[in-house]
Scaffold this motif. Structure first.
Motif, PDB file in Angstrom:
ATOM      1  N   GLN A 242     -10.376  25.961   1.952  1.00  0.00           N
ATOM      2  CA  GLN A 242     -10.686  24.893   0.998  1.00  0.00           C
ATOM      3  C   GLN A 242      -9.452  24.138   0.515  1.00  0.00           C
ATOM      4  OE1 GLN A 242     -11.617  25.675  -3.069  1.00  0.00           O
ATOM      5  NE2 GLN A 242     -13.520  24.543  -2.981  1.00  0.00           N
ATOM      6  N   VAL A 243      -8.312  24.857   0.395  1.00  0.00           N
ATOM      7  CA  VAL A 243      -7.118  24.197  -0.136  1.00  0.00           C
ATOM      8  C   VAL A 243      -6.716  23.004   0.721  1.00  0.00           C
ATOM      9  CG1 VAL A 243      -5.470  25.698   1.091  1.00  0.00           C
ATOM     10  CG2 VAL A 243      -4.785  24.574  -1.048  1.00  0.00           C
ATOM     11  N   LEU A 244      -7.104  23.023   1.984  1.00  0.00           N
ATOM     12  CA  LEU A 244      -6.730  21.938   2.889  1.00  0.00           C
ATOM     13  C   LEU A 244      -7.500  20.658   2.608  1.00  0.00           C
ATOM     14  CD1 LEU A 244      -6.746  24.102   6.155  1.00  0.00           C
ATOM     15  CD2 LEU A 244      -4.772  23.508   4.724  1.00  0.00           C
TER      16      LEU A 244
ATOM     17  N   THR B 264      -1.224  33.881  -1.783  1.00  0.00           N
ATOM     18  CA  THR B 264      -2.005  33.833  -0.542  1.00  0.00           C
ATOM     19  C   THR B 264      -3.438  33.362  -0.795  1.00  0.00           C
ATOM     20  OG1 THR B 264      -0.660  35.607   0.367  1.00  0.00           O
ATOM     21  CG2 THR B 264      -2.775  35.224   1.428  1.00  0.00           C
ATOM     22  N   TYR B 265      -3.841  32.354  -0.063  1.00  0.00           N
ATOM     23  CA  TYR B 265      -5.198  31.794  -0.206  1.00  0.00           C
ATOM     24  C   TYR B 265      -6.210  32.584   0.603  1.00  0.00           C
ATOM     25  CZ  TYR B 265      -3.149  27.776  -2.470  1.00  0.00           C
ATOM     26  OH  TYR B 265      -2.495  26.967  -3.374  1.00  0.00           O
ATOM     27  N   CYS B 266      -7.343  32.844  -0.012  1.00  0.00           N
ATOM     28  CA  CYS B 266      -8.477  33.437   0.699  1.00  0.00           C
ATOM     29  C   CYS B 266      -9.661  32.564   0.289  1.00  0.00           C
ATOM     30  CB  CYS B 266      -8.656  34.892   0.269  1.00  0.00           C
ATOM     31  SG  CYS B 266      -9.958  35.724   1.171  1.00  0.00           S
TER      32      CYS B 266
ATOM     33  N   SER C 108      -4.084  26.153  -9.455  1.00  0.00           N
ATOM     34  CA  SER C 108      -2.631  26.284  -9.674  1.00  0.00           C
ATOM     35  C   SER C 108      -1.858  25.250  -8.877  1.00  0.00           C
ATOM     36  CB  SER C 108      -2.145  27.690  -9.311  1.00  0.00           C
ATOM     37  OG  SER C 108      -2.132  27.884  -7.914  1.00  0.00           O
ATOM     38  N   THR C 109      -2.459  24.757  -7.806  1.00  0.00           N
ATOM     39  CA  THR C 109      -1.745  23.754  -6.998  1.00  0.00           C
ATOM     40  C   THR C 109      -2.540  22.464  -6.800  1.00  0.00           C
ATOM     41  OG1 THR C 109      -2.539  24.960  -5.072  1.00  0.00           O
ATOM     42  CG2 THR C 109      -0.234  25.257  -5.644  1.00  0.00           C
ATOM     43  N   THR C 110      -3.853  22.525  -6.947  1.00  0.00           N
ATOM     44  CA  THR C 110      -4.677  21.346  -6.679  1.00  0.00           C
ATOM     45  C   THR C 110      -5.366  20.914  -7.962  1.00  0.00           C
ATOM     46  OG1 THR C 110      -5.215  22.515  -4.653  1.00  0.00           O
ATOM     47  CG2 THR C 110      -6.323  20.433  -5.005  1.00  0.00           C
ATOM     48  N   VAL C 111      -5.268  19.647  -8.301  1.00  0.00           N
ATOM     49  CA  VAL C 111      -5.834  19.174  -9.569  1.00  0.00           C
ATOM     50  C   VAL C 111      -7.346  19.020  -9.451  1.00  0.00           C
ATOM     51  CG1 VAL C 111      -5.889  17.266 -11.204  1.00  0.00           C
ATOM     52  CG2 VAL C 111      -3.710  18.015 -10.233  1.00  0.00           C
ATOM     53  N   SER C 112      -8.053  19.595 -10.415  1.00  0.00           N
ATOM     54  CA  SER C 112      -9.495  19.404 -10.517  1.00  0.00           C
ATOM     55  C   SER C 112      -9.811  18.827 -11.883  1.00  0.00           C
ATOM     56  CB  SER C 112     -10.238  20.743 -10.374  1.00  0.00           C
ATOM     57  OG  SER C 112     -10.193  21.191  -9.052  1.00  0.00           O
TER      58      SER C 112
ATOM     59  N   SER D 136     -16.633  21.298   0.838  1.00  0.00           N
ATOM     60  CA  SER D 136     -15.175  21.167   0.761  1.00  0.00           C
ATOM     61  C   SER D 136     -14.450  22.275   1.517  1.00  0.00           C
ATOM     62  CB  SER D 136     -14.726  21.161  -0.709  1.00  0.00           C
ATOM     63  OG  SER D 136     -14.853  22.460  -1.267  1.00  0.00           O
ATOM     64  N   CYS D 137     -15.182  23.278   1.971  1.00  0.00           N
ATOM     65  CA  CYS D 137     -14.552  24.384   2.718  1.00  0.00           C
ATOM     66  C   CYS D 137     -14.713  24.152   4.217  1.00  0.00           C
ATOM     67  CB  CYS D 137     -15.215  25.724   2.386  1.00  0.00           C
ATOM     68  SG  CYS D 137     -14.978  26.270   0.716  1.00  0.00           S
ATOM     69  N   PRO D 138     -13.627  24.158   4.973  1.00  0.00           N
ATOM     70  CA  PRO D 138     -13.766  24.059   6.432  1.00  0.00           C
ATOM     71  C   PRO D 138     -14.731  25.096   7.000  1.00  0.00           C
ATOM     72  CG  PRO D 138     -11.497  23.729   5.822  1.00  0.00           C
ATOM     73  CD  PRO D 138     -12.219  24.091   4.551  1.00  0.00           C
TER      74      PRO D 138
END
Ligand code: HXC
Ligand code: NAP
Length: 275
Positions: A254-256, A248-250, A151-155, A216-218
């Motif tokens: 990864q979004v970072l 809210t991200y769970c 929804s916010t990050t292009v894949s 890709s996940c911290p």
């Protein structure tokens, strides 16, 4: 001081309807609700999946019930919610999580394929929210939509899901504003990569893709269904009573760092391997 908010049995006496709740993440959410005392209903297209989910949920809610209905058909959604309301009275919690997804670059995506995903994810979410509105406990109801990182990050290969889930985020925020005065809260959860789900089987089907997603996940790992269920529990319960309009991200952070998790070359390689 906290007695009024944190009662024993977080969801005792509450009623919860989970659209798309017959497998994966959404079934995990329904199970968490039932384990914490709610009376639950699930809905999805396939009767067999509905029956299996209801049998599973009956371990914690002997009255668990289910409906075979497609979120794209408003009348069917309205009927399912209406029947649950007749059985249990005012509905406290509604989750809208039905979704469809697959990898397909825009240049190879048919108009009908794009429409199909938008109709399930976005139109379906509005249908569930809109049909539930008249049946909700007011004040007090908690509505939860299931979004996605797209929804916010292009894949690459995800224009259909991105467009649909971006819409889900805005439905969430709009309804939070419109229905807040009546004491109805509306939030969205963005799960990151969750292991052992249909979503990950479709979007990260190869060992190389799984490795890239983890990297890709911290936190360096996939999430579990229980991680999303925990956040849903919080948002659904009185513990989250001041939360509304949030997305809210769970996602293990990864979004970072998301860029590149589904790169053009990775997607082309997966499609070449028959993903
Ligand atoms: C390209 C495809 C396709 C694919 C279907 N289509 N699969 N196009 N690549 N892999 C096209 C079809 O050719 C058709 O277009 C159109 O989409 C509709 O297909 P149908 O099969 O008729 O649709 P339907 O029976 O309604 O099924 C919907 C579906 C299906 C989305 C296509 O996969 C489904 O039921 N999915 C539900 C389960 C699911 O997807 N779970 C994962 C959710 S994970 P034409 O032009 O030929 O008519 C998720 C996000 C995860 O949402 C995010 C992780 C980070
Ligand atoms: P899943 O197991 O495929 O769950 C999808 C559910 O929706 C199923 O119960 C399915 O059952 C139902 N459904 C699909 N189309 C429907 C329709 N038209 N009408 C009614 N029900 C329908 O997938 P999942 O991976 O757990 O994903 C669950 C949610 O999390 C989705 O909203 C997804 O976008 C989101 N998400 C997942 C991930 C992940 O890592 N898996 C990441 C981010 C977001 P039927 O087939 O019986 O209809």
């Amino acid at each position: 001081m906290l007695e009024s908010t944190f009662r024993t049995g977080l969801l005792n006496g509450k009623t919860a309807f989970v659209a798309g709740g017959t497998s994966g993440i959404n079934l995990g959410i329904a199970e968490a609700f039932a384990r914490y005392g709610a009376r639950v209903a699930v809905m999805s297209r396939k009767q067999q999946k509905v029956d299996d989910a209801v049998a599973h949920l009956a371990q914690w809610d002997e009255h668990a019930c289910g409906y075979a209905a497609d979120v794209r058909e408003y009348a069917a959604v309205e009927q399912a919610l209406g029947d649950f309301h007749t059985k249990v009275g005012a509905i406290d919690i509604v989750v809208s999580g039905a979704a469809g997804n697959f990898l397909a670059p825009a240049s190879q995506l048919s108009a009908n394929a794009f429409r199909t995903v938008v109709e399930i994810d976005l139109l379906g979410t509005f249908h569930v929210m809109r049909a539930a509105y008249a049946l909700l406990r007011k004040p007090g109801a908690s509505l939860i939509n299931i979004s996605a990182p797209q929804s916010t990050t292009v894949s690459f290969g995800q224009v259909h899901a991105s467009a649909a889930k971006a819409g889900v985020d805005m439905v969430t925020k709009s309804l939070a504003v419109e229905w807040g005065a009546e004491g109805v809260r509306v939030n969205a959860i963005v799960p990151g990569p969750i292991d052992d789900t249909e979503g990950m089987a479709r979007l990260a089907p190869t060992p190389a893709a799984r490795k890239a997603v983890q990297a890709s996940c911290p936190l360096g790992k996939f999430g579990g269904i229980e991680d999303i269920a925990g956040l849903a529990l919080f948002l659904a319960s009185d513990a989250g009573q001041y939360m509304t309009g949030t997305v809210t991200y769970c996602d293990g952070g990864q979004v970072l760092t998301m860029a590149g998790a589904l790169s053009p070359s990775a997607v082309q390689q997966m499609l070449a391997q028959g993903a």
